[in-house]
Design a protein around this motif. Structure first.
Motif, PDB file in Angstrom:
ATOM      1  N   MET A 217      26.919  30.189  45.360  1.00 46.83           N
ATOM      2  CA  MET A 217      28.035  30.330  46.286  1.00 46.83           C
ATOM      3  C   MET A 217      29.449  30.172  45.450  1.00 46.83           C
ATOM      4  N   GLU A 218      29.309  29.273  44.809  1.00 47.22           N
ATOM      5  CA  GLU A 218      30.618  28.897  44.011  1.00 47.22           C
ATOM      6  C   GLU A 218      30.957  29.973  43.154  1.00 47.22           C
ATOM      7  N   ALA A 219      30.216  30.474  42.387  1.00 41.70           N
ATOM      8  CA  ALA A 219      30.510  31.742  41.313  1.00 41.70           C
ATOM      9  C   ALA A 219      30.872  32.810  42.196  1.00 41.70           C
ATOM     10  N   ALA A 220      30.064  33.165  43.328  1.00 42.06           N
ATOM     11  CA  ALA A 220      30.203  34.279  44.152  1.00 42.06           C
ATOM     12  C   ALA A 220      31.826  34.247  44.654  1.00 42.06           C
ATOM     13  N   THR A 221      32.113  33.048  45.262  1.00 39.08           N
ATOM     14  CA  THR A 221      33.374  32.739  45.762  1.00 39.08           C
ATOM     15  C   THR A 221      34.531  33.013  44.739  1.00 39.08           C
ATOM     16  N   TRP A 222      34.388  32.317  43.503  1.00 40.31           N
ATOM     17  CA  TRP A 222      35.478  32.604  42.291  1.00 40.31           C
ATOM     18  C   TRP A 222      35.249  34.179  42.387  1.00 40.31           C
ATOM     19  N   TRP A 223      34.285  34.906  42.080  1.00 38.04           N
ATOM     20  CA  TRP A 223      34.201  36.171  41.781  1.00 38.04           C
ATOM     21  C   TRP A 223      34.831  37.269  42.498  1.00 38.04           C
ATOM     22  N   ILE A 224      34.225  36.821  43.860  1.00 39.01           N
ATOM     23  CA  ILE A 224      34.468  37.878  45.067  1.00 39.01           C
ATOM     24  C   ILE A 224      35.752  37.717  45.710  1.00 39.01           C
ATOM     25  N   GLU A 225      36.016  36.353  46.097  1.00 32.58           N
ATOM     26  CA  GLU A 225      37.056  36.245  46.819  1.00 32.58           C
ATOM     27  C   GLU A 225      38.400  35.671  46.373  1.00 32.58           C
ATOM     28  N   THR A 226      38.347  34.958  45.150  1.00 30.62           N
ATOM     29  CA  THR A 226      39.427  34.326  44.350  1.00 30.62           C
ATOM     30  C   THR A 226      39.997  35.743  43.747  1.00 30.62           C
ATOM     31  N   HIS A 227      39.136  36.282  42.882  1.00 29.34           N
ATOM     32  CA  HIS A 227      39.572  37.024  41.831  1.00 29.34           C
ATOM     33  C   HIS A 227      39.335  38.554  42.189  1.00 29.34           C
ATOM     34  N   GLN A 228      38.656  38.784  43.516  1.00 27.20           N
ATOM     35  CA  GLN A 228      38.496  40.288  43.831  1.00 27.20           C
ATOM     36  C   GLN A 228      37.871  41.061  42.740  1.00 27.20           C
ATOM     37  N   LEU A 229      36.968  40.674  41.841  1.00 25.43           N
ATOM     38  CA  LEU A 229      36.643  41.506  40.749  1.00 25.43           C
ATOM     39  C   LEU A 229      35.367  42.460  41.296  1.00 25.43           C
ATOM     40  N   ASN A 230      35.104  43.598  40.485  1.00 24.86           N
ATOM     41  CA  ASN A 230      34.122  44.591  41.070  1.00 24.86           C
ATOM     42  C   ASN A 230      32.686  43.870  40.717  1.00 24.86           C
ATOM     43  N   HIS A 231      31.646  44.614  41.173  1.00 24.02           N
ATOM     44  CA  HIS A 231      30.243  43.984  41.024  1.00 24.02           C
ATOM     45  C   HIS A 231      30.170  43.722  39.544  1.00 24.02           C
ATOM     46  N   PHE A 232      30.307  44.599  38.796  1.00 27.00           N
ATOM     47  CA  PHE A 232      30.022  44.406  37.192  1.00 27.00           C
ATOM     48  C   PHE A 232      31.493  44.485  36.519  1.00 27.00           C
ATOM     49  N   GLU A 233      31.609  43.676  35.706  1.00 25.25           N
ATOM     50  CA  GLU A 233      32.656  43.344  34.962  1.00 25.25           C
ATOM     51  C   GLU A 233      32.297  43.136  33.534  1.00 25.25           C
ATOM     52  N   LYS A 234      33.031  43.442  32.444  1.00 29.60           N
ATOM     53  CA  LYS A 234      32.766  43.176  30.974  1.00 29.60           C
ATOM     54  C   LYS A 234      32.721  41.450  30.846  1.00 29.60           C
ATOM     55  N   ALA A 235      31.538  41.262  30.304  1.00 31.92           N
ATOM     56  CA  ALA A 235      31.335  39.829  29.910  1.00 31.92           C
ATOM     57  C   ALA A 235      32.472  39.008  29.206  1.00 31.92           C
ATOM     58  N   GLN A 236      33.183  39.886  28.223  1.00 34.28           N
ATOM     59  CA  GLN A 236      34.249  39.554  27.707  1.00 34.28           C
ATOM     60  C   GLN A 236      35.426  39.121  28.517  1.00 34.28           C
ATOM     61  N   LYS A 237      35.794  39.994  29.544  1.00 30.16           N
ATOM     62  CA  LYS A 237      36.848  39.505  30.479  1.00 30.16           C
ATOM     63  C   LYS A 237      36.440  38.318  31.064  1.00 30.16           C
ATOM     64  N   ILE A 238      35.386  38.356  31.916  1.00 31.26           N
ATOM     65  CA  ILE A 238      34.789  36.979  32.441  1.00 31.26           C
ATOM     66  C   ILE A 238      35.225  35.649  31.695  1.00 31.26           C
ATOM     67  N   LYS A 239      34.422  35.889  30.384  1.00 28.11           N
ATOM     68  CA  LYS A 239      34.573  34.627  29.488  1.00 28.11           C
ATOM     69  C   LYS A 239      36.007  34.397  29.252  1.00 28.11           C
ATOM     70  N   GLU A 240      36.845  35.096  29.128  1.00 25.54           N
ATOM     71  CA  GLU A 240      38.356  35.000  28.821  1.00 25.54           C
ATOM     72  C   GLU A 240      38.801  34.408  30.102  1.00 25.54           C
TER      73      GLU A 240
END
Length: 79
Positions: A50-73
């Motif tokens: 849920m922590e990762a989902a909140t960061w991914w979906i709510e905080t950053h409003q990312l698409n379901h799939f993103e480039k691993a390089q973008k997430i790492k950065e």
């Protein structure tokens, strides 16, 4: 969970960086990931999921799939 600014705990950030790095090394710089990539099929840590989902979906409003390089950065910038 650290709610301040949508930050994740250090252990989860390090896990995401390690998995992104491994996937980039295995499949190249264009490989995509979803936040599910950081967890086993049998979720044994729902709080971290849920922590990762909140960061991914709510905080950053990312698409379901993103480039691993973008997430790492993005995660590295939060360290």
């Amino acid at each position: 969970m650290d709610q301040a600014g949508g930050m994740m705990r250090q252990e989860l950030r390090e896990k995401i960086i390690n998995i992104c790095t491994r996937k980039i090394n295995e499949k190249g710089p264009s490989v995509g990931v979803s936040f599910y990539a950081f967890f086993a099929n049998k979720n044994d840590d729902p709080e971290a999921l849920m922590e990762a989902a909140t960061w991914w979906i709510e905080t950053h409003q990312l698409n379901h799939f993103e480039k691993a390089q973008k997430i790492k950065e993005m995660i590295e910038q939060e360290l």
